[in-house]
Design a protein around this motif. Sequence first.
Motif, PDB file in Angstrom:
ATOM      1  N   UNK A   1       0.837  -1.200   0.000  1.00  0.00           N
ATOM      2  CA  UNK A   1       0.000   0.000   0.000  1.00  0.00           C
ATOM      3  C   UNK A   1       0.866   1.241   0.000  1.00  0.00           C
ATOM      4  N   UNK A   2       0.393   2.257  -0.645  1.00  0.00           N
ATOM      5  CA  UNK A   2       1.071   3.542  -0.642  1.00  0.00           C
ATOM      6  C   UNK A   2       0.725   4.270   0.660  1.00  0.00           C
ATOM      7  N   UNK A   3       1.605   5.152   1.127  1.00  0.00           N
ATOM      8  CA  UNK A   3       1.290   5.864   2.368  1.00  0.00           C
ATOM      9  C   UNK A   3       0.060   6.750   2.208  1.00  0.00           C
ATOM     10  N   UNK A   4      -0.678   6.861   3.277  1.00  0.00           N
ATOM     11  CA  UNK A   4      -1.914   7.645   3.247  1.00  0.00           C
ATOM     12  C   UNK A   4      -1.604   9.138   3.145  1.00  0.00           C
ATOM     13  N   UNK A   5      -2.269   9.814   2.225  1.00  0.00           N
ATOM     14  CA  UNK A   5      -2.112  11.259   2.066  1.00  0.00           C
ATOM     15  C   UNK A   5      -3.260  11.950   2.809  1.00  0.00           C
ATOM     16  N   UNK A   6      -2.930  12.923   3.579  1.00  0.00           N
ATOM     17  CA  UNK A   6      -3.953  13.650   4.315  1.00  0.00           C
ATOM     18  C   UNK A   6      -4.456  14.825   3.486  1.00  0.00           C
ATOM     19  N   UNK A   7      -5.722  15.116   3.617  1.00  0.00           N
ATOM     20  CA  UNK A   7      -6.292  16.249   2.927  1.00  0.00           C
ATOM     21  C   UNK A   7      -7.741  15.992   2.583  1.00  0.00           C
ATOM     22  N   UNK A   8      -8.404  17.007   2.029  1.00  0.00           N
ATOM     23  CA  UNK A   8      -9.807  16.817   1.675  1.00  0.00           C
ATOM     24  C   UNK A   8      -9.970  15.817   0.529  1.00  0.00           C
ATOM     25  N   UNK A   9     -10.916  14.942   0.655  1.00  0.00           N
ATOM     26  CA  UNK A   9     -11.283  13.980  -0.373  1.00  0.00           C
ATOM     27  C   UNK A   9     -10.209  12.910  -0.642  1.00  0.00           C
TER      28      UNK A   9
END
Length: 81
Positions: free
Chosen positions: A64-72
């Motif tokens: 899995x790719x690292x989770x990106x934070x932000x809207x949507x």
Amino acid sequence: MTDETPETPAAKPILRVVKGDLTSEELVALVTVVSVRNAAAANAAIPSRPKTRSAWGHPAGMARKPHQFGPDQWRRSTFGG
């Protein structure tokens, strides 16, 4: 003056029919089989390039790719966007 070319020694025949009387079709078939077999042996002696493997089943694709934070980002994390 005459053009005198030096005589070349007779070439040794590659095939020789020892017994029997071949027709022209049989001789063509014999020469074809022998030439194809020799070509296959010559091609087998040539080292071939290693075949490239498909990346479809590579284990790195399962990570899995690292989770990106932000809207949507929850939606984009699913579709790779």
